[in-house]
Each structure stands twice: as structure tokens, then as C-alpha cells.
Motif scaffolding. Sequence first.
Motif, mmCIF file in Angstrom:
data_model
loop_
_atom_site.group_PDB
_atom_site.id
_atom_site.type_symbol
_atom_site.label_atom_id
_atom_site.label_comp_id
_atom_site.label_asym_id
_atom_site.label_seq_id
_atom_site.Cartn_x
_atom_site.Cartn_y
_atom_site.Cartn_z
ATOM 1 N N LEU A 1 -7.000 11.878 3.536
ATOM 2 C CA LEU A 1 -6.100 13.020 3.701
ATOM 3 C C LEU A 1 -5.038 12.731 4.764
ATOM 4 O O LEU A 1 -3.878 13.143 4.613
ATOM 5 N N LEU A 2 -5.429 12.018 5.813
ATOM 6 C CA LEU A 2 -4.446 11.650 6.829
ATOM 7 C C LEU A 2 -3.393 10.719 6.249
ATOM 8 O O LEU A 2 -2.186 10.884 6.509
ATOM 9 N N ARG A 3 -3.806 9.741 5.452
ATOM 10 C CA ARG A 3 -2.845 8.832 4.829
ATOM 11 C C ARG A 3 -1.900 9.588 3.899
ATOM 12 O O ARG A 3 -0.688 9.298 3.841
ATOM 13 N N ILE A 4 -2.430 10.571 3.180
ATOM 14 C CA ILE A 4 -1.576 11.384 2.317
ATOM 15 C C ILE A 4 -0.579 12.173 3.157
ATOM 16 O O ILE A 4 0.612 12.249 2.829
ATOM 17 N N ALA A 5 -1.055 12.764 4.245
ATOM 18 C CA ALA A 5 -0.174 13.561 5.099
ATOM 19 C C ALA A 5 0.955 12.712 5.669
ATOM 20 O O ALA A 5 2.121 13.141 5.706
ATOM 21 N N LEU A 6 0.648 11.501 6.112
ATOM 22 C CA LEU A 6 1.663 10.628 6.689
ATOM 23 C C LEU A 6 2.688 10.201 5.641
ATOM 24 O O LEU A 6 3.883 10.100 5.928
ATOM 25 N N ALA A 7 2.223 9.946 4.415
ATOM 26 C CA ALA A 7 3.139 9.537 3.353
ATOM 27 C C ALA A 7 3.995 10.687 2.844
ATOM 28 O O ALA A 7 5.093 10.470 2.315
ATOM 29 N N ASN A 8 3.528 11.924 3.032
ATOM 30 C CA ASN A 8 4.114 13.079 2.364
ATOM 31 C C ASN A 8 4.924 13.971 3.292
ATOM 32 O O ASN A 8 5.179 15.127 2.971
ATOM 33 N N THR A 9 5.341 13.446 4.435
ATOM 34 C CA THR A 9 6.048 14.295 5.401
ATOM 35 C C THR A 9 7.354 14.856 4.854
ATOM 36 O O THR A 9 7.782 15.944 5.245
ATOM 37 N N ASN A 10 8.008 14.138 3.951
ATOM 38 C CA ASN A 10 9.284 14.618 3.402
ATOM 39 C C ASN A 10 9.122 15.413 2.107
ATOM 40 O O ASN A 10 10.096 15.887 1.545
ATOM 41 N N ARG A 11 7.891 15.557 1.619
ATOM 42 C CA ARG A 11 7.559 16.352 0.425
ATOM 43 C C ARG A 11 8.471 16.040 -0.765
ATOM 44 O O ARG A 11 9.162 16.926 -1.305
ATOM 45 N N PRO A 12 8.504 14.782 -1.220
ATOM 46 C CA PRO A 12 9.319 14.464 -2.396
ATOM 47 C C PRO A 12 8.724 15.101 -3.644
ATOM 48 O O PRO A 12 7.598 15.598 -3.630
ATOM 49 N N PRO A 13 9.452 15.076 -4.759
ATOM 50 C CA PRO A 13 8.948 15.726 -5.969
ATOM 51 C C PRO A 13 7.634 15.147 -6.487
ATOM 52 O O PRO A 13 6.820 15.864 -7.057
ATOM 53 N N LEU A 14 7.439 13.826 -6.305
ATOM 54 C CA LEU A 14 6.256 13.157 -6.843
ATOM 55 C C LEU A 14 5.391 12.625 -5.710
ATOM 56 O O LEU A 14 5.887 11.967 -4.789
ATOM 57 N N LEU A 15 4.091 12.909 -5.789
ATOM 58 C CA LEU A 15 3.103 12.363 -4.853
ATOM 59 C C LEU A 15 2.089 11.568 -5.663
ATOM 60 O O LEU A 15 1.412 12.122 -6.529
ATOM 61 N N VAL A 16 1.984 10.271 -5.380
ATOM 62 C CA VAL A 16 1.036 9.397 -6.063
ATOM 63 C C VAL A 16 -0.062 9.016 -5.074
ATOM 64 O O VAL A 16 0.228 8.480 -3.992
ATOM 65 N N VAL A 17 -1.303 9.302 -5.431
ATOM 66 C CA VAL A 17 -2.461 8.982 -4.592
ATOM 67 C C VAL A 17 -3.289 7.942 -5.328
ATOM 68 O O VAL A 17 -3.707 8.156 -6.464
ATOM 69 N N GLY A 18 -3.530 6.812 -4.677
ATOM 70 C CA GLY A 18 -4.113 5.633 -5.316
ATOM 71 C C GLY A 18 -5.264 5.886 -6.252
ATOM 72 O O GLY A 18 -5.161 5.668 -7.454
ATOM 73 N N ASN A 19 -6.383 6.336 -5.745
ATOM 74 C CA ASN A 19 -7.495 6.645 -6.635
ATOM 75 C C ASN A 19 -8.494 7.529 -5.913
ATOM 76 O O ASN A 19 -8.538 7.573 -4.680
ATOM 77 N N LEU A 20 -9.292 8.222 -6.682
ATOM 78 C CA LEU A 20 -10.243 9.187 -6.129
ATOM 79 C C LEU A 20 -11.534 8.543 -5.674
ATOM 80 O O LEU A 20 -12.227 9.098 -4.815
ATOM 81 N N GLU A 21 -11.877 7.385 -6.223
ATOM 82 C CA GLU A 21 -13.180 6.787 -5.938
ATOM 83 C C GLU A 21 -13.307 6.235 -4.525
ATOM 84 O O GLU A 21 -14.406 5.897 -4.084
ATOM 85 N N GLN A 22 -12.180 6.133 -3.802
ATOM 86 C CA GLN A 22 -12.300 5.638 -2.430
ATOM 87 C C GLN A 22 -13.001 6.656 -1.520
ATOM 88 O O GLN A 22 -13.388 6.328 -0.408
ATOM 89 N N VAL A 23 -13.159 7.879 -2.001
ATOM 90 C CA VAL A 23 -14.025 8.853 -1.342
ATOM 91 C C VAL A 23 -15.322 8.874 -2.142
ATOM 92 O O VAL A 23 -15.373 9.383 -3.262
#
Length: 233
Positions: A155-177
Amino acid sequence: MSDAPAPEPAIIARGLTMRGPWGPVYGPVDLEVAAGGVTVLVCPAGSGRTALSMTLAGRMRPRSGTLSVFGRTRVQDIFAAAALAGIDELDTVAESVTVRDLITEQLRWDARWYKLIRRADEADLARVCGPVFGELPLPPLSEYVEELTELDGLLLRIALANTNRPPLLVVGNLEQVTSDHNRDLLVGRLVDLGRDQTVLTASVNGVTGHPVRQVPVANVSRAELAGQQKGGS
């Protein structure tokens, strides 16, 4: 019944292929992703899936095929319209740094070159991480990355990548959790982000219990690609 036309898909990919030094990486891939909400690409894990995610976020150029993301077709324009998180090849962070260090670095990266950015405080933590963590507890500023749970770390990595809130957010994969409970919380947070963005992620087995779209994707695994080559020989 409404006669309004269906909205244009956020992503349209036709015949995408990628090759590396050792042969095919993925493809051909045909794909459409609707705008808004969460779409889960259901496909095997591996370098092919990772490379496809990076391509859809404008971080890699395909060898062949066409890709449109919100009408953008140039790689640099797709890059500007997409945030990418949870890809170890791109956004892995050093374990010996603190949450404060990472947020401070991201704020300085986002700021104009002439602005002096102080070290991150609690208000910065809430501003950067609050939209992604939602009702979940925010990580302490003094916490080292190595001490974060898998969920908090992603979630922290997502937050850091998403600070500018672009139209598309790509998250690598769910299995890393790896915890089922925490993965369920992660999907819940992505669904919330999907109210304002188009969120794209991937999973081997898909997702249950959440309002997400699931799209099977073929030709991203070594076995599939080997079968293609054998069949074409």
C-alpha cells in the motif's frame, strides 16, 4: 432502456508482442479494459505478465501490435497517464529506510525544482498515504520498510506511485500479499481507488467477493509461448 453508447474502453490492445534476448516474452495479446473500477488480469505469474503490466503502463515499448490508453498511443503519453506500483524491477525500496524518508523523497521528486521541501510530517503522511490506506492504520513515519507487513509495504508503494492520481493505476500483482485476509483488504482498497481511477492488477487465480472485472489473458507464460513455437515449427 438507455440508448447512450457504451463508453470507450480505457485500454485497447491488439496483437501486442514482446521479445527478449532469449525469445518471446509475451504475445500476441488482445485486450480491452473498461474505464473505471478494478480489472484483474487472470494469468500465470512470471516475466511475461510483468512485462505486459509495464507495457500497459507505458514503461516498455512492445515489439509489435497497437496499444491505446485513454486515446493515447505514444509510449511517453501513456507513461504520463499511468502510475505503476508493485513491480520489483521498478519500485523496490531499500529495507533500511524509513517511511518518512520515502515520503520526503517522493514529495521532493514531485515538487518544482526551486521549492525547498522539508522532511515529511504527519500531515504529509496523511496526504500521501490516506487515500490509499483508507480506514486502515497508516504506517508510522519512523517505521523501517523492513518492519512493515506485506500489505502495508505494498500500500505504501502504491501511495508513493499514485501521488499525482493519473487516470490509470497499474498494480503489479495481488499474490505478493500472501495472507488471504490481507489480500482481501488490498482488493478492497483498490476497489475504493477505482471510484476515481481505472485500476488494473493481476492474479493467478482471480478474485472473489469484490466487485471487480476479471479478464483471462493468454500467451504470457513460458509454457504457452513454447507451445506456440512448437505448433508453428
